[in-house]
Design an enzyme around this catalytic site. Structure first.
Site, PDB file in Angstrom:
ATOM      1  N   HIS A 119      -7.233 -10.222  -5.919  1.00  0.00           N
ATOM      2  CA  HIS A 119      -7.408 -10.781  -7.323  1.00  0.00           C
ATOM      3  C   HIS A 119      -8.174 -12.046  -7.051  1.00  0.00           C
ATOM      4  O   HIS A 119      -7.356 -12.988  -6.605  1.00  0.00           O
ATOM      5  CB  HIS A 119      -5.904 -10.938  -7.857  1.00  0.00           C
ATOM      6  CG  HIS A 119      -6.137 -11.507  -9.297  1.00  0.00           C
ATOM      7  ND1 HIS A 119      -5.302 -10.950 -10.286  1.00  0.00           N
ATOM      8  CD2 HIS A 119      -6.680 -12.592  -9.671  1.00  0.00           C
ATOM      9  CE1 HIS A 119      -5.443 -11.801 -11.333  1.00  0.00           C
ATOM     10  NE2 HIS A 119      -6.235 -12.958 -11.093  1.00  0.00           N
TER      11      HIS A 119
ATOM     12  N   HIS B  34     -10.953 -15.258  -8.836  1.00  0.00           N
ATOM     13  CA  HIS B  34     -11.801 -15.855  -9.765  1.00  0.00           C
ATOM     14  C   HIS B  34     -12.856 -16.491  -8.881  1.00  0.00           C
ATOM     15  O   HIS B  34     -12.565 -17.419  -8.171  1.00  0.00           O
ATOM     16  CB  HIS B  34     -11.136 -16.937 -10.663  1.00  0.00           C
ATOM     17  CG  HIS B  34      -9.984 -16.110 -11.267  1.00  0.00           C
ATOM     18  ND1 HIS B  34     -10.039 -15.630 -12.773  1.00  0.00           N
ATOM     19  CD2 HIS B  34      -8.788 -15.963 -10.924  1.00  0.00           C
ATOM     20  CE1 HIS B  34      -8.942 -14.995 -12.898  1.00  0.00           C
ATOM     21  NE2 HIS B  34      -8.231 -15.097 -12.034  1.00  0.00           N
TER      22      HIS B  34
ATOM     23  N   LYS C 200      -9.882  -4.550 -16.155  1.00  0.00           N
ATOM     24  CA  LYS C 200      -8.793  -5.544 -16.196  1.00  0.00           C
ATOM     25  C   LYS C 200      -8.404  -5.641 -17.490  1.00  0.00           C
ATOM     26  O   LYS C 200      -9.361  -5.686 -18.302  1.00  0.00           O
ATOM     27  CB  LYS C 200      -9.695  -6.969 -15.737  1.00  0.00           C
ATOM     28  CG  LYS C 200      -8.753  -8.378 -16.080  1.00  0.00           C
ATOM     29  CD  LYS C 200      -7.451  -8.318 -15.226  1.00  0.00           C
ATOM     30  CE  LYS C 200      -6.457  -9.517 -15.387  1.00  0.00           C
ATOM     31  NZ  LYS C 200      -6.031 -10.189 -14.362  1.00  0.00           N
TER      32      LYS C 200
ATOM     33  N   HIS D 270      -2.938  -8.509 -16.459  1.00  0.00           N
ATOM     34  CA  HIS D 270      -2.141  -9.543 -16.692  1.00  0.00           C
ATOM     35  C   HIS D 270      -0.694  -9.243 -17.370  1.00  0.00           C
ATOM     36  O   HIS D 270      -1.001  -9.127 -18.651  1.00  0.00           O
ATOM     37  CB  HIS D 270      -2.965 -10.648 -17.182  1.00  0.00           C
ATOM     38  CG  HIS D 270      -2.593 -12.028 -17.183  1.00  0.00           C
ATOM     39  ND1 HIS D 270      -2.960 -13.012 -16.633  1.00  0.00           N
ATOM     40  CD2 HIS D 270      -1.561 -12.468 -17.831  1.00  0.00           C
ATOM     41  CE1 HIS D 270      -2.307 -14.063 -16.776  1.00  0.00           C
ATOM     42  NE2 HIS D 270      -1.166 -13.611 -17.741  1.00  0.00           N
TER      43      HIS D 270
ATOM     44  N   HIS E 294      -0.391 -10.698  -9.924  1.00  0.00           N
ATOM     45  CA  HIS E 294       0.247 -12.118  -9.758  1.00  0.00           C
ATOM     46  C   HIS E 294       1.782 -11.857 -10.482  1.00  0.00           C
ATOM     47  O   HIS E 294       2.073 -12.582 -11.194  1.00  0.00           O
ATOM     48  CB  HIS E 294      -0.567 -12.928 -10.521  1.00  0.00           C
ATOM     49  CG  HIS E 294      -1.094 -12.917 -11.483  1.00  0.00           C
ATOM     50  ND1 HIS E 294      -0.502 -12.443 -12.755  1.00  0.00           N
ATOM     51  CD2 HIS E 294      -2.341 -13.136 -12.477  1.00  0.00           C
ATOM     52  CE1 HIS E 294      -1.347 -12.369 -13.637  1.00  0.00           C
ATOM     53  NE2 HIS E 294      -2.434 -12.786 -13.545  1.00  0.00           N
TER      54      HIS E 294
ATOM     55  N   ASP F 247      -5.409 -14.492  -6.661  1.00  0.00           N
ATOM     56  CA  ASP F 247      -5.445 -15.610  -7.849  1.00  0.00           C
ATOM     57  C   ASP F 247      -6.116 -16.732  -7.935  1.00  0.00           C
ATOM     58  O   ASP F 247      -5.899 -17.688  -8.442  1.00  0.00           O
ATOM     59  CB  ASP F 247      -4.176 -15.329  -8.736  1.00  0.00           C
ATOM     60  CG  ASP F 247      -4.528 -15.596 -10.379  1.00  0.00           C
ATOM     61  OD1 ASP F 247      -5.523 -15.807 -10.774  1.00  0.00           O
ATOM     62  OD2 ASP F 247      -3.420 -15.997 -11.172  1.00  0.00           O
TER      63      ASP F 247
HETATM   64  C1  NCD Z   1      -6.752 -17.872 -14.328  1.00  0.00           C
HETATM   65  C2  NCD Z   1      -8.079 -18.467 -14.595  1.00  0.00           C
HETATM   66  O1  NCD Z   1      -8.238 -19.738 -14.525  1.00  0.00           O
HETATM   67  O2  NCD Z   1      -9.087 -18.099 -14.745  1.00  0.00           O
HETATM   68  N1  NCD Z   1      -5.662 -18.780 -14.307  1.00  0.00           N
HETATM   69  C3  NCD Z   1      -4.548 -18.776 -13.657  1.00  0.00           C
HETATM   70  O3  NCD Z   1      -3.760 -19.638 -14.022  1.00  0.00           O
HETATM   71  N2  NCD Z   1      -4.333 -17.913 -12.899  1.00  0.00           N
HETATM   72  C4  NCD Z   1      -6.443 -16.906 -15.218  1.00  0.00           C
HETATM   73  C5  NCD Z   1      -5.434 -15.662 -14.888  1.00  0.00           C
HETATM   74  O4  NCD Z   1      -5.735 -15.033 -13.933  1.00  0.00           O
HETATM   75  O5  NCD Z   1      -4.370 -15.813 -15.431  1.00  0.00           O
HETATM   76 ZN    ZN Z   2      -6.308 -14.456 -12.247  1.00  0.00          ZN
END
Ligand code: NCD
Ligand code: ZN
Length: 344
Positions: free
Chosen positions: A14, A16, A100, A137, A175, A247
């Site tokens: 996971h 970003h 997702k 999520h 998460h 995450d």
């Molecule tokens: C994530 C993001 O910033 O894209 N933020 C987070 O707090 N984890 C989005 C997510 O996975 O919830």
């Molecule tokens: Zn995330």
């Protein structure tokens, strides 16, 4: 005598990576240690169709510095307008590894998420049929539900009903931040659960006591200490349901240190050193490989990585407190104690 630990190269289930200047800055931080990562589709606008995912994968690969080896495992962002046939074709071609689900409004860039689950039933049934996992999520968004209860309520009101209505659907509860989430996933045969690095380290006091710490704010928000302990027990147990999904979610410092600060902790840079420290604290170093390198690929039906990394215990690791992007700095997650495990 210096201690060392050699494990198969880890993956991040996971992640970003964002786009543009942020992608350029953060991609090497993950590619340095991780062979593969599930890439979150919550760009603006989101990665919704197979064409979007192809274009995003191409942007990631053209940003990857020469000499680095990294495979982005792409996902599609489920909307009420998602076409089951587009999803099936993207899976059949090997383009995507998961879909997702964001409940609408649950977190950063989730406005296009799902409000009425009846409208995604066709896609979920198709996914169950073709064996394509759904990454979830797991938070309800109802204004009357307390933010610290949103994960536990989601399990009862949304996750369990979806799974009952769609037999055979493989689901990753992402998460996980509560003992409720751990207990639920553990009791199900066709589920996996990811646990982040930061939720093994901080509880809600770390965010709020002695002044508000915006860099510890993420969603789902860290819960009480009893929940952090349940996450640590699950991650270090070796139980095949649980695997690493960092995450890692970078935001510019100016948007974190803000009257309405963004949610997300950026952990790509020091995740492996933090995990080694946590597993050492729990006397479970021999189970770090299961959590970071074996359980994830097993859930997704992929081979574990052939190459290895070695972690060596020594003097405190000097990792940067911030990384630079062309748009400004991003703060690296601070576990609050020195890290001794160096990754070679
Ligand atoms: C994530 C993001 O910033 O894209 N933020 C987070 O707090 N984890 C989005 C997510 O996975 O919830
Ligand atoms: Zn995330």
């Amino acid at each position: 005598m210096s201690k060392s630990l050699t494990i198969r190269r880890p993956d991040d289930w996971h992640l970003h990576l964002r786009d543009g200047a942020m992608l350029r800055a953060v991609l090497p931080e993950s590619a340095r240690h991780f062979a593969r990562a599930i890439i979150m589709p919550n760009l603006v606008p989101p990665v919704v169709t197979a064409d979007d995912a192809t274009a995003y994968r191409d942007r990631i690969m053209s940003t990857l510095p020469d000499g680095m080896d990294f495979e982005p495992l792409m996902t599609l962002y489920l909307t009420e307008a998602t076409d089951p046939a587009d999803v099936a074709a993207a899976h059949a071609s090997g383009l995507i590894t998961a879909v997702k689900l964001y409940p609408a409004g649950a977190t950063t860039n989730s406005a296009s998420g799902v409000k009425n689950f009846d409208n995604v039933r066709g896609t979920l049934e198709k996914m169950a049929e073709i064996g394509l996992p759904l990454c979830v999520h797991g938070e309800v968004t109802d204004a009357e539900v307390d933010i610290f209860d949103r994960e536990a309520v989601f399990i009862e009101r949304v996750l369990d009903p979806i799974r009952r209505a769609t037999p055979g659907l493989r689901v990753v509860m992402e998460h996980i931040t509560t003992k409720n989430g751990i207990d639920y996933v553990k009791s199900q045969s066709d589920m996996g659960g990811t646990i982040t690095t930061h939720h093994l380290v901080i509880n809600r006091n770390d965010i709020l006591v002695g002044g508000i710490k915006p860099h510890y704010y993420c969603l789902p928000v860290a819960k009480r200490e009893e929940h952090r302990l349940a996450l640590r027990a699950a991650a270090t147990s070796g139980d095949a349901h649980f695997f690493l999904g960092t995450d890692s979610a970078p935001h510019l410092d100016e948007l974190k240190e803000h009257p309405c600060g963004c949610a997300g902790c950026f952990t790509a840079t020091n995740t492996m050193s933090i995990l080694a420290e946590v597993f050492e604290q729990e006397q479970a170093l021999d189970r770090l490989e299961a959590f970071a390198s074996l359980n994830g690929p097993a859930f997704y039906g992929l081979p574990a990585n052939d190459d290895k990394i070695t972690l060596t215990r020594g003097d405190p690791v000097n990792y940067p407190t911030k990384i630079d992007t062309a748009d400004g700095p991003v703060t690296v997650f601070d576990p609050g104690y020195p890290l001794h495990w160096h990754v070679a």
